[in-house]
Structure formats: C-alpha cells, structure tokens
Design a protein around this motif. Structure first.
Motif, PDB file in Angstrom:
ATOM      1  N   ARG A   1     -71.009 -56.142 -70.487  1.00  0.00           N
ATOM      2  CA  ARG A   1     -71.132 -54.832 -69.840  1.00  0.00           C
ATOM      3  C   ARG A   1     -70.099 -54.649 -68.726  1.00  0.00           C
ATOM      4  NH1 ARG A   1     -76.667 -56.549 -70.210  1.00  0.00           N
ATOM      5  NH2 ARG A   1     -77.671 -55.566 -71.989  1.00  0.00           N
TER       6      ARG A   1
ATOM      7  N   TRP B   1     -74.470 -46.485 -71.221  1.00  0.00           N
ATOM      8  CA  TRP B   1     -74.013 -46.583 -72.591  1.00  0.00           C
ATOM      9  C   TRP B   1     -72.534 -46.222 -72.648  1.00  0.00           C
ATOM     10  CZ3 TRP B   1     -78.691 -44.813 -71.057  1.00  0.00           C
ATOM     11  CH2 TRP B   1     -79.843 -45.391 -71.636  1.00  0.00           C
ATOM     12  N   CYS B   2     -71.815 -46.882 -73.526  1.00  0.00           N
ATOM     13  CA  CYS B   2     -70.392 -46.605 -73.733  1.00  0.00           C
ATOM     14  C   CYS B   2     -70.238 -45.683 -74.934  1.00  0.00           C
ATOM     15  CB  CYS B   2     -69.633 -47.911 -73.956  1.00  0.00           C
ATOM     16  SG  CYS B   2     -67.858 -47.674 -74.243  1.00  0.00           S
TER      17      CYS B   2
ATOM     18  N   LEU C   1     -68.452 -44.187 -69.756  1.00  0.00           N
ATOM     19  CA  LEU C   1     -69.839 -44.611 -69.590  1.00  0.00           C
ATOM     20  C   LEU C   1     -70.720 -43.407 -69.293  1.00  0.00           C
ATOM     21  CD1 LEU C   1     -69.325 -47.848 -67.451  1.00  0.00           C
ATOM     22  CD2 LEU C   1     -70.107 -47.740 -69.824  1.00  0.00           C
TER      23      LEU C   1
ATOM     24  N   SER D   1     -78.636 -50.979 -74.016  1.00  0.00           N
ATOM     25  CA  SER D   1     -78.032 -50.536 -72.765  1.00  0.00           C
ATOM     26  C   SER D   1     -78.152 -51.625 -71.724  1.00  0.00           C
ATOM     27  CB  SER D   1     -78.723 -49.260 -72.250  1.00  0.00           C
ATOM     28  OG  SER D   1     -79.928 -49.579 -71.608  1.00  0.00           O
ATOM     29  N   GLY D   2     -77.473 -51.367 -70.578  1.00  0.00           N
ATOM     30  CA  GLY D   2     -77.549 -52.316 -69.472  1.00  0.00           C
ATOM     31  C   GLY D   2     -78.734 -52.024 -68.597  1.00  0.00           C
TER      32      GLY D   2
ATOM     33  N   TYR E   1     -69.274 -52.957 -75.931  1.00  0.00           N
ATOM     34  CA  TYR E   1     -69.400 -52.975 -74.468  1.00  0.00           C
ATOM     35  C   TYR E   1     -70.596 -53.821 -74.027  1.00  0.00           C
ATOM     36  CZ  TYR E   1     -71.094 -51.108 -69.978  1.00  0.00           C
ATOM     37  OH  TYR E   1     -71.600 -50.965 -68.707  1.00  0.00           O
ATOM     38  N   GLN E   2     -71.723 -53.656 -74.689  1.00  0.00           N
ATOM     39  CA  GLN E   2     -72.941 -54.340 -74.275  1.00  0.00           C
ATOM     40  C   GLN E   2     -72.849 -55.853 -74.488  1.00  0.00           C
ATOM     41  OE1 GLN E   2     -75.160 -52.640 -72.653  1.00  0.00           O
ATOM     42  NE2 GLN E   2     -74.543 -50.551 -73.200  1.00  0.00           N
TER      43      GLN E   2
ATOM     44  N   ASN F   1     -70.341 -48.743 -78.170  1.00  0.00           N
ATOM     45  CA  ASN F   1     -71.367 -49.134 -77.202  1.00  0.00           C
ATOM     46  C   ASN F   1     -71.781 -50.582 -77.398  1.00  0.00           C
ATOM     47  OD1 ASN F   1     -73.576 -48.489 -75.174  1.00  0.00           O
ATOM     48  ND2 ASN F   1     -74.774 -49.157 -76.926  1.00  0.00           N
TER      49      ASN F   1
ATOM     50  N   CYS G   1     -65.337 -50.822 -71.813  1.00  0.00           N
ATOM     51  CA  CYS G   1     -65.570 -49.451 -72.270  1.00  0.00           C
ATOM     52  C   CYS G   1     -64.337 -48.618 -71.943  1.00  0.00           C
ATOM     53  CB  CYS G   1     -66.821 -48.859 -71.617  1.00  0.00           C
ATOM     54  SG  CYS G   1     -67.223 -47.195 -72.217  1.00  0.00           S
TER      55      CYS G   1
ATOM     56  N   SER H   1     -70.664 -50.434 -63.469  1.00  0.00           N
ATOM     57  CA  SER H   1     -71.487 -51.252 -64.360  1.00  0.00           C
ATOM     58  C   SER H   1     -72.699 -51.831 -63.654  1.00  0.00           C
ATOM     59  CB  SER H   1     -70.651 -52.385 -64.954  1.00  0.00           C
ATOM     60  OG  SER H   1     -70.259 -53.300 -63.946  1.00  0.00           O
TER      61      SER H   1
END
Length: 469
Positions: free
Chosen positions: A441, A382-383, A454, A468-469, A436-437, A433, A446, A217
C-alpha cells in the motif's frame, strides 16, 4: 602603524559582512523543478527575473527539451543558476541507437548554450525502472546514458556535465526502518550496472522522494506531523536505535542504506523532486495551503540547518522542490495540478521563506510556518484509474503490467467474480488496486505512469470485492 591596523581591520570586517550576505543569498542545495504543461507560461525572461528574487540556485527542466525549453536555457545565460536538463522516456530508445543520435541531442541542446548557461546534469529518463513501459525501455537506459556521456566526452564536456537518471522510491522493496532500505530484487542487477557507470563518471543518484504520498497511504494526525516536520514523538529505527523526526530523512536514509548494501557508499544522493500540493481533489486527504506551506517551509529550514540526516550527518542534500509553477494541463485530480510555488503572474501561492527579502538563512527558525490541516482517517483507500484522460490502450498496458508481476488476475477472467462487466476499465481498476494493496500500500505503487489515483470510495460491487488499506 596603529592607523594601518585599524584600516586593515575595517577592510576585513567589510569582507566578512560581504561573505555573510553572499552566504545568506546563496544556498546551493535548494533547487526547483520547472514544467511547461500549463495554459499560461511566463516568458523566459520573467522566469529568470523571478528566480533572481529567491534563494533558489538550481533549476531542473522537466520533460523533453523542445524549442520553448531551449529559449529558457538561453535565458539563464550568465545568471550563475545551475541547470538540470534531460531526455524524456520517449527519447531513450532513440539515444540508445548509437553515437549519432546522442551527438545530435548534445549538439542541439547543450553546445549552443554552455558554458554561459551553466548546465550541470543531464538526466536520461524519469522513473524508467518502475514505469509501466516495456521491459526493453529498461535495457535501453544504460546504452542511452553511455551514448550521451560519449557525446559529452567528444565535446570535451565529459568532466563538467554529469549524466544520470531519476528513480522513484518504488525501486526500494522497503524503506522502513531506514537502515533496512534495499532495492527491489528485480532491479538489483540493472541498478548495479547503472551505478557502476555513474560512479566511474562521478554522477549522482537522483530520487523522487514525497512524504506527501506516505501520508496519503496512512492519513493519521501523527503521520501528518511527522511528514510536515512538525513536533511529533518520532520513529525509532529498531535496527540501530536511531530516532527519526521526519519522513524526509526516513526516505533519504533508506536510499542511502540501499546503496550501501550493494557497495555504493560514496555516491552522492540528490532529491530530484519533493513537494506538497496546496489544493485537493475529491476524496483526497492531505493537500491544503497550510500543509504545503508547512512542508516546503520546514523542509527549507531543515536543509539550511546543515544537520543532514541521521545516516549522513552534517551533509546537506541537494533538493529540487516540485515545482515552480502549477501545471494545469496535467491529468488527474486537482492535487496533481497544484504543486506550484508561484502562479503564472509571478505571485506566490504561499511564501515558504524562499524570497531573499523574507528570510535569514543564517539563523533558521525551528518553528513551523503554519499549522497542519488535519483530515479524518478514511475507512479505506483504493487505487483506481484517474477519472479522465486515460486511454483504453493505457489501461490495457496497466492490466498487462500488474498481471505479469505476481498478482492473482483470475477474478477478471471469464467466470471470475470480477469478470462482469467485461470492460477494460473495470478489469484495469480491479488489478491496479490489487497490485497496490499487495505491494505494501505504498502510494507510489498507485501510479501506473501517472494514470492512477487513490480514492476513499469503495469500488466493490455485487460479489466483486476490492481489498483496501
């Protein structure tokens, strides 16, 4: 008299040397996980013989105890290797139905083998609180544990075999800094009930802790060094000014803080799973042979140092490495199938110092077995669902899980920016996703019961934007 004293001194020296040899080959804090989702499974006798060449003293058998697992339990008779066996998540409701089911399980999987096979713990379920199952799975967990405990009591084994369950790091709402570790508010009442039962029976708190996922991550070189126990600048806990030099201690101490915060300061923590994959799949960062060898090797050295963690100094945490062999039948990318310490023929994927002949635990080396393999930081993560093996029914469950936990699912509803294409897979990808975000994150967000992964490939399309991260 002098001759007697000389003879006595010689005997004492021999006994001391024998004690050192025993200590060098007996490290009760090092365990390993064994799963059988593989095409080629060694015979039980071969597994036991391999473990005898190592300093591993504990084995956790993953999944449901079936006929092949029973054969393996029997093979461990009279080896002094301690065993952790358990019920998988699909058996929880059955065990919760009443004393007869639990007694049947204990009579089938414990009584024929104990005490020759040294079973020390029975785990009821794995990551139940954070899995994407139904809520009644959680409500059935404690009754199932109580029924197994009562069955052991009836068999006069209640004081000898402990009953517990295994959690993911996702039971914490935060773990950094470690002193701020706290359980997710939605789990606190359930957790307190479980812990009250466990402390009454002296059973440990078991957690799956993976620095590997923390690096996934945040894939920066300094994060990798921190996760691999490599030389690094450290991270200071701003609440108590304690400096941490590795992610393993951060995760374990966060769990310690969470337990302390709700009044369970004395319950023992056991790391049920930790490891690092040696082979990566497409668009994955972190897995490599060097990194796996560095993580496991340095983890073992860290345990052998008896330093403990900053919040538990001098206490070595019982730790089960994931895992003994690769499981090539597991779904997902190559990394999911590449945590094994050994191949099916018994040859090591890498030597992390576990062989009795390859290390001296009395003088652990602070150096790293191998240099880390670094990867450039991707533009984003992205998950998404795993590329194969995930059913539409499971994806529908993932949608239900995410959308009932506070995220905005309106974009996948009719008229929303991500409604088209109107498929379960597309809708599941978006909400998985987003879940997760918005939840920090953290890589364990995820997972979706092992159906997610991921990726660095942006799934956004047209007007449908994936954060996204």
């Amino acid at each position: 008299m002098a001759a007697f004293m000389q003879k006595y001194s010689l005997i004492f020296l021999v006994l001391l040397l024998l004690q050192n040899v025993y200590s060098a080959n007996s490290q009760p804090y090092i365990g390993v996980n064994y799963g059988n989702l593989a095409d080629s499974i060694p015979q039980p006798g071969d597994i036991v013989n391999l473990l005898k060449t190592t300093t591993i003293t504990k084995v956790r058998l993953l999944g449901s105890v079936d006929q092949s697992m029973n054969a393996l339990i029997k093979a461990f008779a009279d080896t002094n290797i301690e065993l952790v066996i358990g019920l998988d998540n699909t058996e929880i409701h059955w065990a919760a139905t009443g004393p007869d089911a639990a007694s049947q399980w204990v009579n089938s999987n414990v009584m024929p083998y104990y005490p020759a096979s040294n079973i020390i713990i029975i785990t009821v379920g794995d990551e139940v609180l954070t899995s994407e199952g139904e809520d009644d799975d959680i409500s059935a967990l404690l009754p199932a544990m109580q029924n197994i405990q009562n069955a052991l009591n009836t068999a006069s084994l209640g004081e000898k075999i402990k009953v517990t369950t295994v959690h993911s790091m996702d039971v914490l709402s935060q773990f950094s800094p470690p002193s701020s570790g706290a359980f997710n508010l939605s789990f606190v009442d359930t957790m307190k009930a479980l812990l009250q039962f466990q402390t009454a029976h002296g059973s440990p708190f078991m957690i799956n802790a993976y620095p590997f996922y923390a690096y996934k991550s945040d894939p920066k070189p300094e994060t990798l060094s921190f996760c691999l126990f490599q030389p690094n600048s450290g991270q200071v806990d701003s609440r108590n000014n304690i400096k941490y030099m590795n992610m393993f201690d951060v995760q374990v101490d966060a769990v310690r803080s969470a337990l302390n915060a709700i009044g369970y300061k004395d319950i023992e923590i056991i790391v049920a799973q930790t490891g690092w994959p040696y082979q990566n799949g497409p668009n994955e960062v972190g897995p490599s042979l060097d990194n796996a060898k560095a993580y496991v090797g340095n983890l073992i050295n860290h345990l052998r140092s008896n330093l403990g963690t900053p919040l538990m100094p001098g206490k070595t945490i019982d730790t089960y490495i994931y895992e003994l062999y690769d499981e090539d039948q597991k779904l997902g990318p190559s990394s999911e199938q590449s945590f094994g310490l050994f191949r099916g023929d018994g040859s090591p994927n890498y030597d992390a110092g576990l062989f009795k002949s390859s290390q001296n635990p009395m003088t652990p080396s602070p150096t790293t077995p191998a240099s880390p393999t670094t990867q450039p930081k991707p533009a984003g993560l992205w998950c998404v669902p795993k590329p194969a093996g995930v059913s539409e029914a499971q994806l529908q469950e993932n949608i239900k899980f995410a959308c009932t936990r506070g995220i905005d699912c309106s974009p996948i509803q009719k008229g929303g920016a991500c409604f088209e294409p109107n498929t379960i897979e597309s809708h599941a990808t978006y909400v998985m996703n987003l879940y997760y975000q918005v939840n920090g994150r953290n890589p364990w967000r995820c997972d979706f019961y092992h159906t997610a992964t991921l990726t660095t490939i942006n799934p956004s399309y047209n007007g449908c934007n994936y954060p996204s991260g």
